[in-house]
Scaffold this motif. Structure first.
Motif, short mmCIF file in Angstrom:
data_model
loop_
_atom_site.label_atom_id
_atom_site.label_comp_id
_atom_site.label_asym_id
_atom_site.label_seq_id
_atom_site.Cartn_x
_atom_site.Cartn_y
_atom_site.Cartn_z
N HIS A 193 0.86 -1.17 0.00
CA HIS A 193 0.00 0.00 0.00
C HIS A 193 0.90 1.22 0.00
CE1 HIS A 193 -3.58 2.40 0.66
NE2 HIS A 193 -2.90 3.08 1.57
N ALA A 194 0.84 2.00 -1.06
CA ALA A 194 1.72 3.15 -1.18
C ALA A 194 1.09 4.17 -2.12
CB ALA A 194 3.10 2.73 -1.70
N LYS A 195 1.53 5.40 -2.02
CA LYS A 195 1.06 6.44 -2.93
C LYS A 195 1.81 6.34 -4.25
CE LYS A 195 -0.44 9.85 0.48
NZ LYS A 195 -0.30 11.25 0.96
N GLY A 196 1.12 6.71 -5.33
CA GLY A 196 1.75 6.71 -6.64
C GLY A 196 1.41 7.99 -7.37
N ASP A 197 2.12 8.24 -8.45
CA ASP A 197 1.80 9.40 -9.28
C ASP A 197 0.38 9.27 -9.84
OD1 ASP A 197 4.35 11.06 -9.49
OD2 ASP A 197 5.08 9.04 -9.93
N VAL A 198 -0.03 8.03 -10.04
CA VAL A 198 -1.42 7.76 -10.39
C VAL A 198 -1.86 6.55 -9.58
CG1 VAL A 198 -0.85 6.28 -12.37
CG2 VAL A 198 -3.06 7.42 -12.28
N ALA A 199 -3.09 6.58 -9.09
CA ALA A 199 -3.65 5.47 -8.31
C ALA A 199 -4.97 5.05 -8.93
CB ALA A 199 -3.84 5.88 -6.85
N LEU A 200 -5.19 3.74 -8.96
CA LEU A 200 -6.43 3.18 -9.51
C LEU A 200 -7.08 2.33 -8.43
CD1 LEU A 200 -3.96 2.86 -11.87
CD2 LEU A 200 -6.04 2.68 -13.24
N ARG A 201 -8.35 2.56 -8.21
CA ARG A 201 -9.07 1.87 -7.13
C ARG A 201 -10.39 1.36 -7.68
NH1 ARG A 201 -9.47 1.99 -1.43
NH2 ARG A 201 -11.61 1.73 -0.69
N GLY A 202 -10.66 0.05 -7.49
CA GLY A 202 -11.91 -0.49 -7.98
C GLY A 202 -11.94 -2.00 -7.90
N PRO A 203 -13.01 -2.64 -8.40
CA PRO A 203 -13.09 -4.10 -8.39
C PRO A 203 -11.91 -4.71 -9.14
CG PRO A 203 -15.21 -3.12 -8.98
CD PRO A 203 -14.21 -2.01 -9.00
N VAL A 204 -11.39 -5.81 -8.62
CA VAL A 204 -10.18 -6.39 -9.22
C VAL A 204 -10.43 -6.87 -10.65
CG1 VAL A 204 -10.57 -8.72 -8.30
CG2 VAL A 204 -8.23 -7.93 -8.76
N ALA A 205 -11.64 -7.33 -10.95
CA ALA A 205 -11.92 -7.74 -12.34
C ALA A 205 -11.80 -6.55 -13.29
CB ALA A 205 -13.31 -8.35 -12.43
N ASP A 206 -12.27 -5.39 -12.85
CA ASP A 206 -12.15 -4.18 -13.68
C ASP A 206 -10.69 -3.76 -13.80
OD1 ASP A 206 -14.80 -3.99 -14.29
OD2 ASP A 206 -15.25 -2.38 -12.88
#
Length: 240
Positions: A193-206
């Motif tokens: 778990h870390a910060k990134g320049d871009v982060a994506l959060r959602g259902p793993v299938a998506d």
């Protein structure tokens, strides 16, 4: 997960979908391909993987010389040809020895590597077929998470293309724990778990469909936080 048990299940689900529709149906996520191309690719591809294991070559087997690489023309026999593929690969790995090094895309790896590779290859092509015929694509969260990890392993040589940018993916499905988080930076990836320049959060299938370029962000439930430039650079790096 038990990849050896999952492979026949995944191929059966793929067969039910692909062989239940017009074989000339276009596949939007694989330009210029039809369902028949998908069918042949999976059936021959699993045999090709088995041949790489069996023949012990220093490089890839010739796809045009795959043993039993062409399906029968009769529908029932063609389906059985497809369903026989997993057992051919499993037997090849068992004979050679699961831990015996063989050629792979990333250099010599244990023969069992090919089983995991084709579990996830077939799942993504099942998604292609589902999109082509307009039905929902479903996959167990643990399998989708393993597929993402395997995809990042496969594309590790491409990760330096991110430069100094970092990407974090967070699956919102219950029960995945650390296996549902990935951070890509400095030419490698890890579960964290870390910060990134871009982060994506959602259902793993998506997340899987987005990462493998099967769905655009707006076609998923994935939330994006951070720089658009980093997102576009990352998506470009995820193409084989």
């Amino acid at each position: 997960m038990d990849h050896a048990a999952k492979l026949p299940e995944e191929v059966t689900a793929f067969a039910d979908l692909v062989l239940g529709a017009d074989p000339q149906t276009p596949v939007p996520t694989c330009p210029d391909w039809t369902l028949n191309h998908l069918f042949r690719h999976v059936g021959r591809g699993i045999r090709w993987a088995a041949q790489n294991v069996t023949d012990g070559l220093d490089g890839p087997a010739d796809p045009k010389a795959v043993r039993d690489g062409k399906p029968p023309t009769e529908p029932a026999a063609a389906r059985q040809w497809l369903l026989d593929g997993p057992q051919i690969l499993l037997e090849a790995v068992a004979r050679t020895g699961p831990d015996t090094p063989v050629w792979t895309f990333g250099g010599p790896r244990p023969a069992a590597w090919w089983i995991r590779r084709w579990v996830h290859e077939v799942a993504v092509h099942r998604a292609d077929a589902a999109i082509a015929v307009g039905v929902d694509f479903t996959i167990p969260p643990a399998q989708a998470a393993d597929a993402l990890s395997e995809w990042f392993d496969l594309l590790t040589p491409r990760l330096p293309e991110l430069g100094d940018k970092s990407v974090h993916l967070h699956a919102t499905d219950d029960g995945l724990g650390a296996a549902g988080e990935w951070t890509l930076r400095d030419g490698s990836w890890r579960h964290e778990h870390a910060k990134g320049d871009v982060a994506l959060r959602g259902p793993v299938a998506d997340l899987l469909l987005l990462t493998t370029r099967r769905r655009a962000v707006e076609e998923t439930e994935v939330q994006v936080f951070g720089a658009d430039e980093a997102l576009h650079t990352w998506l470009a790096a995820m193409s084989l």
